[in-house]
Design a protein around this motif. Structure first.
Motif, PDB file in Angstrom:
ATOM      1  N   ASP A 286       0.811  -1.224   0.000  1.00  0.00           N
ATOM      2  CA  ASP A 286       0.000   0.000   0.000  1.00  0.00           C
ATOM      3  C   ASP A 286       0.841   1.271   0.000  1.00  0.00           C
ATOM      4  O   ASP A 286       0.367   2.317  -0.429  1.00  0.00           O
ATOM      5  N   ILE A 287       2.083   1.194   0.460  1.00  0.00           N
ATOM      6  CA  ILE A 287       2.958   2.367   0.402  1.00  0.00           C
ATOM      7  C   ILE A 287       3.999   2.181  -0.700  1.00  0.00           C
ATOM      8  O   ILE A 287       4.171   3.030  -1.559  1.00  0.00           O
ATOM      9  N   ASP A 288       4.685   1.035  -0.703  1.00  0.00           N
ATOM     10  CA  ASP A 288       5.757   0.815  -1.684  1.00  0.00           C
ATOM     11  C   ASP A 288       5.241   0.339  -3.040  1.00  0.00           C
ATOM     12  O   ASP A 288       6.016   0.229  -3.992  1.00  0.00           O
ATOM     13  N   LYS A 289       3.927   0.020  -3.124  1.00  0.00           N
ATOM     14  CA  LYS A 289       3.271  -0.327  -4.403  1.00  0.00           C
ATOM     15  C   LYS A 289       3.852  -1.583  -5.061  1.00  0.00           C
ATOM     16  O   LYS A 289       3.878  -1.703  -6.285  1.00  0.00           O
ATOM     17  N   MET A 290       4.354  -2.507  -4.242  1.00  0.00           N
ATOM     18  CA  MET A 290       4.817  -3.791  -4.797  1.00  0.00           C
ATOM     19  C   MET A 290       3.607  -4.686  -5.064  1.00  0.00           C
ATOM     20  O   MET A 290       2.545  -4.487  -4.476  1.00  0.00           O
ATOM     21  N   SER A 291       3.776  -5.702  -5.902  1.00  0.00           N
ATOM     22  CA  SER A 291       2.730  -6.720  -6.041  1.00  0.00           C
ATOM     23  C   SER A 291       2.724  -7.548  -4.753  1.00  0.00           C
ATOM     24  O   SER A 291       3.722  -7.579  -4.016  1.00  0.00           O
ATOM     25  N   HIS A 292       1.606  -8.217  -4.498  1.00  0.00           N
ATOM     26  CA  HIS A 292       1.532  -9.037  -3.274  1.00  0.00           C
ATOM     27  C   HIS A 292       2.614 -10.123  -3.271  1.00  0.00           C
ATOM     28  O   HIS A 292       3.251 -10.385  -2.252  1.00  0.00           O
ATOM     29  N   GLU A 293       2.799 -10.768  -4.435  1.00  0.00           N
ATOM     30  CA  GLU A 293       3.792 -11.854  -4.528  1.00  0.00           C
ATOM     31  C   GLU A 293       5.199 -11.322  -4.269  1.00  0.00           C
ATOM     32  O   GLU A 293       5.975 -11.945  -3.534  1.00  0.00           O
ATOM     33  N   ASP A 294       5.539 -10.190  -4.901  1.00  0.00           N
ATOM     34  CA  ASP A 294       6.878  -9.630  -4.711  1.00  0.00           C
ATOM     35  C   ASP A 294       7.085  -9.175  -3.270  1.00  0.00           C
ATOM     36  O   ASP A 294       8.176  -9.322  -2.705  1.00  0.00           O
ATOM     37  N   ALA A 295       6.020  -8.619  -2.689  1.00  0.00           N
ATOM     38  CA  ALA A 295       6.107  -8.187  -1.286  1.00  0.00           C
ATOM     39  C   ALA A 295       6.403  -9.392  -0.386  1.00  0.00           C
ATOM     40  O   ALA A 295       7.224  -9.308   0.528  1.00  0.00           O
ATOM     41  N   ALA A 296       5.746 -10.507  -0.669  1.00  0.00           N
ATOM     42  CA  ALA A 296       5.960 -11.712   0.147  1.00  0.00           C
ATOM     43  C   ALA A 296       7.385 -12.225  -0.023  1.00  0.00           C
ATOM     44  O   ALA A 296       8.043 -12.605   0.959  1.00  0.00           O
ATOM     45  N   LYS A 297       7.879 -12.230  -1.262  1.00  0.00           N
ATOM     46  CA  LYS A 297       9.263 -12.684  -1.501  1.00  0.00           C
ATOM     47  C   LYS A 297      10.249 -11.804  -0.744  1.00  0.00           C
ATOM     48  O   LYS A 297      11.201 -12.298  -0.133  1.00  0.00           O
ATOM     49  N   LYS A 298      10.014 -10.494  -0.784  1.00  0.00           N
ATOM     50  CA  LYS A 298      10.906  -9.570  -0.078  1.00  0.00           C
ATOM     51  C   LYS A 298      10.811  -9.796   1.433  1.00  0.00           C
ATOM     52  O   LYS A 298      11.828  -9.834   2.123  1.00  0.00           O
ATOM     53  N   TRP A 299       9.583  -9.977   1.912  1.00  0.00           N
ATOM     54  CA  TRP A 299       9.418 -10.182   3.365  1.00  0.00           C
ATOM     55  C   TRP A 299      10.142 -11.456   3.812  1.00  0.00           C
ATOM     56  O   TRP A 299      10.849 -11.455   4.822  1.00  0.00           O
ATOM     57  N   LEU A 300      10.000 -12.511   3.026  1.00  0.00           N
ATOM     58  CA  LEU A 300      10.669 -13.782   3.375  1.00  0.00           C
ATOM     59  C   LEU A 300      12.192 -13.632   3.319  1.00  0.00           C
ATOM     60  O   LEU A 300      12.904 -14.144   4.192  1.00  0.00           O
ATOM     61  N   ALA A 301      12.686 -12.912   2.304  1.00  0.00           N
ATOM     62  CA  ALA A 301      14.131 -12.728   2.169  1.00  0.00           C
ATOM     63  C   ALA A 301      14.693 -11.887   3.321  1.00  0.00           C
ATOM     64  O   ALA A 301      15.789 -12.156   3.819  1.00  0.00           O
ATOM     65  N   ASP A 302      13.931 -10.881   3.754  1.00  0.00           N
ATOM     66  CA  ASP A 302      14.404  -9.965   4.801  1.00  0.00           C
ATOM     67  C   ASP A 302      14.220 -10.504   6.216  1.00  0.00           C
ATOM     68  O   ASP A 302      14.718  -9.914   7.170  1.00  0.00           O
ATOM     69  N   ASN A 303      13.406 -11.564   6.358  1.00  0.00           N
ATOM     70  CA  ASN A 303      13.034 -12.010   7.713  1.00  0.00           C
ATOM     71  C   ASN A 303      13.258 -13.508   7.936  1.00  0.00           C
ATOM     72  O   ASN A 303      12.487 -14.162   8.632  1.00  0.00           O
ATOM     73  N   GLN A 304      14.336 -14.013   7.350  1.00  0.00           N
ATOM     74  CA  GLN A 304      14.623 -15.451   7.509  1.00  0.00           C
ATOM     75  C   GLN A 304      14.804 -15.840   8.963  1.00  0.00           C
ATOM     76  O   GLN A 304      14.430 -16.942   9.373  1.00  0.00           O
ATOM     77  N   ASP A 305      15.372 -14.908   9.733  1.00  0.00           N
ATOM     78  CA  ASP A 305      15.600 -15.213  11.154  1.00  0.00           C
ATOM     79  C   ASP A 305      14.283 -15.418  11.892  1.00  0.00           C
ATOM     80  O   ASP A 305      14.226 -16.105  12.899  1.00  0.00           O
ATOM     81  N   VAL A 306      13.222 -14.795  11.390  1.00  0.00           N
ATOM     82  CA  VAL A 306      11.898 -14.950  12.019  1.00  0.00           C
ATOM     83  C   VAL A 306      11.278 -16.279  11.620  1.00  0.00           C
ATOM     84  O   VAL A 306      10.957 -17.116  12.465  1.00  0.00           O
ATOM     85  N   TRP A 307      11.107 -16.505  10.312  1.00  0.00           N
ATOM     86  CA  TRP A 307      10.281 -17.649   9.900  1.00  0.00           C
ATOM     87  C   TRP A 307      11.028 -18.974   9.915  1.00  0.00           C
ATOM     88  O   TRP A 307      10.407 -20.037  10.070  1.00  0.00           O
ATOM     89  N   MET A 308      12.354 -18.921   9.809  1.00  0.00           N
ATOM     90  CA  MET A 308      13.095 -20.198   9.806  1.00  0.00           C
ATOM     91  C   MET A 308      13.099 -20.853  11.194  1.00  0.00           C
ATOM     92  O   MET A 308      13.343 -22.054  11.303  1.00  0.00           O
ATOM     93  N   THR A 309      12.798 -20.072  12.235  1.00  0.00           N
ATOM     94  CA  THR A 309      12.655 -20.713  13.550  1.00  0.00           C
ATOM     95  C   THR A 309      11.395 -21.566  13.594  1.00  0.00           C
ATOM     96  O   THR A 309      11.296 -22.478  14.413  1.00  0.00           O
ATOM     97  N   TRP A 310      10.434 -21.278  12.698  1.00  0.00           N
ATOM     98  CA  TRP A 310       9.196 -22.081  12.663  1.00  0.00           C
ATOM     99  C   TRP A 310       9.300 -23.266  11.709  1.00  0.00           C
ATOM    100  O   TRP A 310       8.615 -24.260  11.893  1.00  0.00           O
ATOM    101  N   THR A 311      10.152 -23.151  10.658  1.00  0.00           N
ATOM    102  CA  THR A 311      10.206 -24.210   9.638  1.00  0.00           C
ATOM    103  C   THR A 311      11.309 -25.220   9.917  1.00  0.00           C
ATOM    104  O   THR A 311      11.359 -26.264   9.277  1.00  0.00           O
ATOM    105  N   LYS A 312      12.229 -24.920  10.828  1.00  0.00           N
ATOM    106  CA  LYS A 312      13.373 -25.824  11.006  1.00  0.00           C
ATOM    107  C   LYS A 312      13.008 -27.058  11.826  1.00  0.00           C
ATOM    108  O   LYS A 312      12.004 -27.073  12.501  1.00  0.00           O
TER     109      LYS A 312
END
Ligand code: TMO
Length: 312
Positions: A286-312
């Motif tokens: 809504d601010i950076d005007k990315m597509s939803h898919e690209d936003a998700a890819k960026k979020w996952l790339a920037d926050n591996q320390d967050v989500w990899m604690t759940w997937t490991k």
């Protein structure tokens, strides 16, 4: 010895013998993730889908109505819902659960509010003295009038699919309906466009909004209505003269999901996003005007320390 083992035992039983209890494999059938019509929900769909794909699972996305989705989860057409907002969807979630087939997969850390409010400058510049207390609205309908509001104040509600007549019922129950008219926006984007033009013109505006959202960073002041209590809404048998609850944000799943996809379900049960994380997901679109898919890819790339604690 090892050679002997390999020739006489299956690979699976060796894994069992060497590693203790082997965990079950996830089904090759896709996990069906719904997408709705507000940004954080769609970005989070792809974020969670990306986590499931990272362990080799298949994912499919289906656009779904945000109320009917709980019945779709109950009957298995949809596998999960990852943003069950208490105020707007709590009733549909528990109604479907009571029919059998929906499970509560835990809460996000973020607490929520889905409520009418004004951008912060409206309070700061005292455009309607007394805000954010709701009683102030009685004396400043003209401040919120628009070309299509017949001289009344306009309250810009979200799409009617979110929570039906909740706001018109409330406005009437509080005796504000002779001074205010509720208009439904066609989309979340229509709300953001109206907020932007009102800000440019420095005019008063009342809209439905929620937190966590990208607007948290800007300053948006929710109006303080009479406190919520269970049963106060018209749909729940009350007179409707209450505000929205400070609510939970849950995850829901079809009851078979833990059995068909035990690895993905274990991850899903651990997922817990904060207010800041959900606000970021919305802001990327809504601010950076990315597509939803690209936003998700960026979020996952920037926050591996967050989500990899759940997937490991
Ligand atoms: C369901 N919503 C977050 C738009 O209020």
């Amino acid at each position: 010895m090892l050679k002997y083992l390999y020739t006489t035992l299956s690979a699976a039983s060796i894994a069992l013998a060497l590693g203790g209890a082997a965990s079950a494999q996830d089904s090759a059938e896709p996990i069906i993730i719904p997408t709705h019509n507000w940004s954080s929900q769609v970005v989070m769909a792809y974020v969670i889908g990306g986590m499931f794909e990272s362990i080799g699972d298949k994912v499919e996305y289906v656009p779904a109505d945000s109320q009917a989705v709980y019945e779709a989860i109950r009957n298995g057409d949809v596998t999960i819902s990852h943003e069950v907002w208490q105020s707007t969807f709590g009733a549909s979630f528990y109604n479907a659960m009571a029919q059998g087939g929906v499970i509560d997969a835990g809460n996000h850390e973020a607490m929520t509010l889905e409520e009418l409010g004004v951008p912060h400058y409206v309070v700061e510049q005292n455009l309607c003295p007394g805000l954010p207390a709701w009683e102030a609205l009685k004396d400043c309908a003209a401040v919120f009038a628009t070309a299509d509001s017949d001289g009344k104040g306009r309250i810009l509600e979200g799409p009617q699919s979110w929570h039906g007549d909740l706001m018109p019922d409330r406005v009437a129950a509080l005796g504000l309906d002779d001074k205010y008219v509720v208009k439904f926006a066609g989309s979340a984007d229509a709300i953001w466009a109206e907020l932007e033009s009102a800000k440019k013109e420095g005019r008063g505006i009342i809209t439905f909004n929620w937190t966590p959202n990208f607007t948290d960073a800007d300053g948006f002041d929710f109006i303080k209505f009479p406190a919520y209590s269970d049963g106060c809404r018209k749909a729940d048998g009350g007179d409707g003269s209450c505000g929205s609850p400070i609510g939970w944000l849950k995850k829901a799943a079809n009851y078979k999901f833990p059995k068909t996809h035990p690895k993905a379900y274990t991850i899903f049960s651990k997922i817990s996003f904060s207010t800041a994380q959900i606000g970021q997901m919305a802001a990327l679109v809504d601010i950076d005007k990315m597509s939803h898919e690209d936003a998700a890819k960026k979020w996952l790339a920037d926050n591996q320390d967050v989500w990899m604690t759940w997937t490991k």
